[in-house]
Design an enzyme around this catalytic site. Structure first.
Site, PDB file in Angstrom:
ATOM      1  N   LYS A  13       0.834  -1.214   0.000  1.00  0.00           N
ATOM      2  CA  LYS A  13       0.000   0.000   0.000  1.00  0.00           C
ATOM      3  C   LYS A  13       0.868   1.263   0.000  1.00  0.00           C
ATOM      4  O   LYS A  13       0.628   2.187  -0.779  1.00  0.00           O
ATOM      5  CB  LYS A  13      -0.925   0.030   1.229  1.00  0.00           C
ATOM      6  CG  LYS A  13      -1.891  -1.126   1.339  1.00  0.00           C
ATOM      7  CD  LYS A  13      -2.878  -0.920   2.464  1.00  0.00           C
ATOM      8  CE  LYS A  13      -2.259  -0.887   3.835  1.00  0.00           C
ATOM      9  NZ  LYS A  13      -1.699  -2.171   4.302  1.00  0.00           N
ATOM     10  N   ARG A  88      -9.757   0.948   8.859  1.00  0.00           N
ATOM     11  CA  ARG A  88      -9.324  -0.420   9.139  1.00  0.00           C
ATOM     12  C   ARG A  88     -10.437  -1.224   9.808  1.00  0.00           C
ATOM     13  O   ARG A  88     -10.260  -2.417  10.059  1.00  0.00           O
ATOM     14  CB  ARG A  88      -8.118  -0.377  10.078  1.00  0.00           C
ATOM     15  CG  ARG A  88      -6.784  -0.673   9.386  1.00  0.00           C
ATOM     16  CD  ARG A  88      -5.711  -0.604  10.458  1.00  0.00           C
ATOM     17  NE  ARG A  88      -4.487  -1.265  10.122  1.00  0.00           N
ATOM     18  CZ  ARG A  88      -3.416  -0.651   9.642  1.00  0.00           C
ATOM     19  NH1 ARG A  88      -3.476   0.627   9.348  1.00  0.00           N
ATOM     20  NH2 ARG A  88      -2.303  -1.315   9.434  1.00  0.00           N
ATOM     21  N   ARG A 127      11.427  -5.675   3.704  1.00  0.00           N
ATOM     22  CA  ARG A 127      11.276  -4.250   4.045  1.00  0.00           C
ATOM     23  C   ARG A 127      12.186  -3.900   5.218  1.00  0.00           C
ATOM     24  O   ARG A 127      12.878  -2.880   5.194  1.00  0.00           O
ATOM     25  CB  ARG A 127       9.810  -3.961   4.402  1.00  0.00           C
ATOM     26  CG  ARG A 127       9.560  -2.525   4.802  1.00  0.00           C
ATOM     27  CD  ARG A 127       8.100  -2.170   4.717  1.00  0.00           C
ATOM     28  NE  ARG A 127       7.314  -2.749   5.801  1.00  0.00           N
ATOM     29  CZ  ARG A 127       5.977  -2.715   5.851  1.00  0.00           C
ATOM     30  NH1 ARG A 127       5.312  -2.169   4.853  1.00  0.00           N
ATOM     31  NH2 ARG A 127       5.326  -3.237   6.857  1.00  0.00           N
ATOM     32  N   ARG A 139      10.968  -0.687  11.915  1.00  0.00           N
ATOM     33  CA  ARG A 139       9.722  -0.578  12.668  1.00  0.00           C
ATOM     34  C   ARG A 139       9.636  -1.670  13.730  1.00  0.00           C
ATOM     35  O   ARG A 139       9.941  -2.830  13.467  1.00  0.00           O
ATOM     36  CB  ARG A 139       8.534  -0.734  11.697  1.00  0.00           C
ATOM     37  CG  ARG A 139       8.174   0.523  10.966  1.00  0.00           C
ATOM     38  CD  ARG A 139       7.161   0.270   9.895  1.00  0.00           C
ATOM     39  NE  ARG A 139       5.924  -0.346  10.392  1.00  0.00           N
ATOM     40  CZ  ARG A 139       4.805  -0.433   9.681  1.00  0.00           C
ATOM     41  NH1 ARG A 139       4.777   0.056   8.457  1.00  0.00           N
ATOM     42  NH2 ARG A 139       3.739  -0.993  10.182  1.00  0.00           N
TER      43      ARG A 139
HETATM   44  P1  AMP Z   1       0.541   0.608   9.277  1.00  0.00           P
HETATM   45  O1  AMP Z   1       1.749   1.469   9.133  1.00  0.00           O
HETATM   46  O2  AMP Z   1      -0.595   1.056   8.429  1.00  0.00           O
HETATM   47  O3  AMP Z   1       0.850  -0.845   9.122  1.00  0.00           O
HETATM   48  O4  AMP Z   1       0.045   0.791  10.782  1.00  0.00           O
HETATM   49  C1  AMP Z   1       0.864   0.480  11.886  1.00  0.00           C
HETATM   50  C2  AMP Z   1       0.036   0.329  13.125  1.00  0.00           C
HETATM   51  O5  AMP Z   1      -0.629   1.564  13.417  1.00  0.00           O
HETATM   52  C3  AMP Z   1      -1.076  -0.688  13.024  1.00  0.00           C
HETATM   53  O6  AMP Z   1      -0.641  -2.006  13.274  1.00  0.00           O
HETATM   54  C4  AMP Z   1      -2.023  -0.175  14.100  1.00  0.00           C
HETATM   55  O7  AMP Z   1      -1.567  -0.510  15.380  1.00  0.00           O
HETATM   56  C5  AMP Z   1      -1.916   1.333  13.960  1.00  0.00           C
HETATM   57  N1  AMP Z   1      -2.904   1.847  12.998  1.00  0.00           N
HETATM   58  C6  AMP Z   1      -2.659   2.430  11.807  1.00  0.00           C
HETATM   59  N2  AMP Z   1      -3.789   2.789  11.192  1.00  0.00           N
HETATM   60  C7  AMP Z   1      -4.793   2.419  12.009  1.00  0.00           C
HETATM   61  C8  AMP Z   1      -6.208   2.508  11.924  1.00  0.00           C
HETATM   62  N3  AMP Z   1      -6.823   3.033  10.861  1.00  0.00           N
HETATM   63  N4  AMP Z   1      -6.932   2.023  12.953  1.00  0.00           N
HETATM   64  C9  AMP Z   1      -6.345   1.510  14.028  1.00  0.00           C
HETATM   65  N5  AMP Z   1      -5.025   1.385  14.175  1.00  0.00           N
HETATM   66  C10 AMP Z   1      -4.238   1.840  13.172  1.00  0.00           C
END
Ligand code: AMP
Length: 300
Positions: A13, A88, A127, A139
């Site tokens: 993404k 999400r 990654r 991360r």
């Molecule tokens: P990502 O970088 O999109 O993989 O997000 C990393 C982490 O941020 C996820 O595993 C969640 O803990 C939190 N997170 C990001 N976006 C959301 C969302 N829309 N709703 C809830 N938690 C989120």
């Protein structure tokens, strides 16, 4: 143009969002990035999110909805945006619908990147290795253990959004297992098929051309939405059952009509011989009368 990118962690993404940013001159709004920044800055939101994120869980809906509500109002988002990692959950999607409605903004499409779960661990490991090679910090949630949890929350809470958006006819499914360039190309194709992506200032297609292609585009868009719809999800099943019941009713009605018509037809031939019989009777009477007259004449 306003888009949502949907897909499990490691689906690509972020990479595709960056390319869309360049191509269409819109901004990428990644809730993950915003939350990581909040964690790094130690803001109240960051403090709330830190442990949840490290464990691979989801931050409460109201927290991310507030972040997005503020962010889409900012000037740099006026030309459009790509939501990466948001919504999400179904409540987040419903909140986003309300938000966009209130702000009179239209969502152009939701792009689902479909990937094999088996390939995700390798992608996330790659990654992490690339990040390390650049000398950047990896991360905290890019580990096999946390990835398993993030995938579990994706399946349970985010995957229902595929149904949510396919029912609203805004879902475009793209095979995320192709090469990065292949996925980018396919996203460009499905977007132009629905007539989206013509609004970028530098890349805008001539007016006439976009008008002419709009009919074919909507047809192609329908086709590209098909795979998601063909998956036969519960809500659609209910609709299909309703449709089938309606069709069965119509068939029953038609059959009843046909039986009635058949009866009518069956009755008709019976009436015809009766008429014929009456005619024959009349003829016999006439013949008798003629005979009588002939006899009388003969006597004379
Ligand atoms: P990502 O970088 O999109 O993989 O997000 C990393 C982490 O941020 C996820 O595993 C969640 O803990 C939190 N997170 C990001 N976006 C959301 C969302 N829309 N709703 C809830 N938690 C989120």
């Amino acid at each position: 143009m306003r888009l949502i990118l949907l897909g499990p962690p490691g689906a690509g993404k972020g990479t595709q969002a960056q390319r869309l940013v360049e191509k269409y001159g819109i901004v990428q709004l990644s809730t993950g990035d915003m939350l990581r920044a909040a964690v790094a800055a130690g803001t109240p939101v960051g403090l709330k999110a830190k442990d949840i994120m490290a464990a691979g869980g989801l931050v409460p809906d109201e927290v991310v909805v507030d972040i997005i509500a503020d962010r889409i109002e900012q000037a740099d988002a006026a030309n459009g945006f790509i939501l990466d990692g948001f919504p999400r959950t179904v409540p987040q999607a419903a909140a986003l619908d309300d938000l966009l409605k209130r702000k009179k903004m239209k969502l152009d499409a939701v792009i689902e990147l479909k990937v094999n779960e088996g390939a995700l661990l390798q992608r996330v490991e790659n990654r992490a290795a690339e990040t390390r090679a650049r000398g950047e910090e990896v991360r905290a949630d890019d580990t096999p253990e946390v990835l398993a949890k993030r995938l579990a929350s994706y399946r349970a809470q985010t995957e229902p959004l595929i149904d949510y958006y396919s029912e609203r006819r805004s879902l475009l499914t793209v095979d995320g297992m192709m090469s990065i360039d292949g996925v980018t190309e396919e996203i460009g194709r499905v977007l132009s098929a629905i007539g989206a992506g013509t609004s970028a200032p530098a890349k805008a297609a001539p007016r006439q051309a976009s008008k002419r292609s709009s009919k074919g585009a909507s047809k192609a868009a329908k086709a590209s939405r098909k795979p998601a719809r063909a998956a036969g999800k519960p809500a659609r099943k209910a609709k299909a059952v309703k449709k089938a019941k309606k069709a069965a009713k119509a068939v029953k009605k038609a059959a009843k009509g046909a039986r009635k018509a058949a009866k009518k037809v069956a009755r008709k031939p019976a009436r015809k011989p009766a008429k014929k019989a009456a005619k024959a009777k009349g003829a016999r009477k006439a013949a008798k009368a003629t005979k009588k007259v002939t006899k009388k004449r003969a006597k004379r």
